[in-house]
Design a protein around this motif. Structure first.
Motif, PDB file in Angstrom:
ATOM      1  N   ILE A  18       0.868  -1.185   0.000  1.00  8.71           N
ATOM      2  CA  ILE A  18       0.000   0.000   0.000  1.00  8.71           C
ATOM      3  C   ILE A  18       0.905   1.235   0.000  1.00  8.71           C
ATOM      4  N   VAL A  19       0.613   2.138  -0.910  1.00 10.23           N
ATOM      5  CA  VAL A  19       1.395   3.366  -1.044  1.00 10.23           C
ATOM      6  C   VAL A  19       0.595   4.530  -0.477  1.00 10.23           C
ATOM      7  N   SER A  20       1.278   5.396   0.248  1.00  7.83           N
ATOM      8  CA  SER A  20       0.653   6.601   0.782  1.00  7.83           C
ATOM      9  C   SER A  20       1.436   7.818   0.295  1.00  7.83           C
ATOM     10  N   LEU A  21       0.751   8.688  -0.424  1.00 10.08           N
ATOM     11  CA  LEU A  21       1.351   9.923  -0.932  1.00 10.08           C
ATOM     12  C   LEU A  21       0.616  11.094  -0.294  1.00 10.08           C
ATOM     13  N   ASN A  22       1.346  12.147   0.064  1.00 11.54           N
ATOM     14  CA  ASN A  22       0.739  13.217   0.846  1.00 11.54           C
ATOM     15  C   ASN A  22       1.141  14.604   0.367  1.00 11.54           C
ATOM     16  N   CYS A  23       0.289  15.555   0.675  1.00  9.64           N
ATOM     17  CA  CYS A  23       0.587  16.969   0.441  1.00  9.64           C
ATOM     18  C   CYS A  23       0.019  17.775   1.589  1.00  9.64           C
ATOM     19  N   THR A  24       0.698  18.854   1.927  1.00 15.05           N
ATOM     20  CA  THR A  24       0.151  19.822   2.858  1.00 15.05           C
ATOM     21  C   THR A  24       0.007  21.153   2.125  1.00 15.05           C
ATOM     22  N   TYR A  25      -0.873  21.988   2.639  1.00 16.21           N
ATOM     23  CA  TYR A  25      -1.086  23.276   2.001  1.00 16.21           C
ATOM     24  C   TYR A  25      -1.353  24.331   3.060  1.00 16.21           C
ATOM     25  N   SER A  26      -1.204  25.583   2.655  1.00 11.75           N
ATOM     26  CA  SER A  26      -1.323  26.667   3.626  1.00 11.75           C
ATOM     27  C   SER A  26      -2.587  27.514   3.421  1.00 11.75           C
ATOM     28  N   ASN A  27      -3.159  27.475   2.207  1.00  6.80           N
ATOM     29  CA  ASN A  27      -4.298  28.327   1.891  1.00  6.80           C
ATOM     30  C   ASN A  27      -5.606  27.651   2.294  1.00  6.80           C
ATOM     31  N   SER A  28      -6.232  28.160   3.338  1.00  7.82           N
ATOM     32  CA  SER A  28      -7.458  27.538   3.831  1.00  7.82           C
ATOM     33  C   SER A  28      -8.634  27.704   2.870  1.00  7.82           C
ATOM     34  N   ALA A  29      -8.464  28.537   1.848  1.00 13.51           N
ATOM     35  CA  ALA A  29      -9.544  28.726   0.872  1.00 13.51           C
ATOM     36  C   ALA A  29      -9.639  27.587  -0.136  1.00 13.51           C
ATOM     37  N   PHE A  30      -8.610  26.755  -0.213  1.00 10.61           N
ATOM     38  CA  PHE A  30      -8.650  25.641  -1.163  1.00 10.61           C
ATOM     39  C   PHE A  30      -9.808  24.706  -0.840  1.00 10.61           C
ATOM     40  N   GLN A  31     -10.593  24.375  -1.867  1.00 16.95           N
ATOM     41  CA  GLN A  31     -11.728  23.486  -1.691  1.00 16.95           C
ATOM     42  C   GLN A  31     -11.705  22.305  -2.662  1.00 16.95           C
ATOM     43  N   TYR A  32     -10.995  22.478  -3.776  1.00 13.41           N
ATOM     44  CA  TYR A  32     -10.952  21.452  -4.810  1.00 13.41           C
ATOM     45  C   TYR A  32      -9.558  20.837  -4.810  1.00 13.41           C
ATOM     46  N   PHE A  33      -9.524  19.525  -4.738  1.00 16.40           N
ATOM     47  CA  PHE A  33      -8.252  18.832  -4.583  1.00 16.40           C
ATOM     48  C   PHE A  33      -8.151  17.736  -5.642  1.00 16.40           C
TER      49      PHE A  33
END
Lengths: 111, 114
Positions: A18-33
């Motif tokens: 099982i592979v786990s890929l991740n991202c973090t972001y700083s802009n709380s306005a993001f809604q679409y991923f």
């Protein structure tokens, strides 16, 4: 702090893992991923698209969004050598807004 | 359904020379994008067209880059004069409407400036 942070890897895992890929972001306005897959010498192709928080499953792929932590993940079950590629996370605030991409994580599935 | 077509696939030029890339989007797609992807980075939007009008060109280095989409279909991206740091893949993409989330990329035009 960059808007979208993604570990470039490379990440090497054995076939079937099982592979786990991740991202973090700083802009709380993001809604679409989004998650894009990019094979060597090819353009990115859309893999998964989610709105707001929660999980979305498509075959061996599951996308997860945790807006409270500003953290998104892509899980790949029963990984195959053909999954070897660069995986780019991407996000936008609104449907018509500019999409911001992560740097991409290079994934190698070892036979 | 044919995908986004780009040409040339590969180009090597010397600095200060000029280069042009061509893109034909998916039939019926009104929105066309040009992205720059430097090795090890994610794609960065250079310019977005809606039909033949520019929606966003805020990250286009206008002193050397230009793009046009005269008839609302295919598009050309030009770099003149090229710099070493322009070495990258230039990706064209298109989408049906302004729903920028579901965009389809071409295979890219690989530029090396020496």
């Amino acid at each position: 702090q960059k808007e979208v942070e993604q570990d470039p890897g490379p990440l090497s895992v054995p076939e079937g893992a099982i592979v786990s890929l991740n991202c973090t972001y700083s802009n709380s306005a993001f809604q679409y991923f989004m998650w894009y897959r990019q094979y060597s010498r090819k353009g990115p192709e859309l893999l998964m698209y989610t709105y707001s928080s929660g999980n979305k499953e498509d075959g061996r792929f599951t996308a997860q969004v945790d807006k409270s932590s500003k953290y998104i993940s892509l899980f790949i079950r029963d990984s195959q050598p053909s999954d070897s590629a660069t995986y780019l996370c991407a996000m936008s605030a609104n449907r018509d807004d500019k999409i911001i991409f992560g740097k991409g994580t290079r994934l190698h599935i070892l036979p | 359904e044919a995908g986004v077509a780009q040409s040339p696939r590969y180009k090597i030029i010397e600095k200060r020379q000029s280069v042009a890339f061509w893109c034909n989007p998916i039939s019926g797609h009104a929105t066309l994008y040009w992205y720059q992807q430097i090795l090890g980075q994610g794609p960065k939007l250079l310019i977005q067209f809606q039909n033949n009008g520019v929606v966003d060109d805020s990250q286009l280095p206008k002193d050397r880059f230009s793009a046009e989409r005269l008839k609302g279909v295919d598009s050309t991206l030009k770099i003149q004069p090229a710099k070493l740091e322009d070495s990258a893949v230039y990706l064209c993409a298109s989408s049906f409407g302004q729903a920028g989330n579901t965009i389809y990329f071409g295979e890219g035009s690989w530029l090396t400036v020496v």
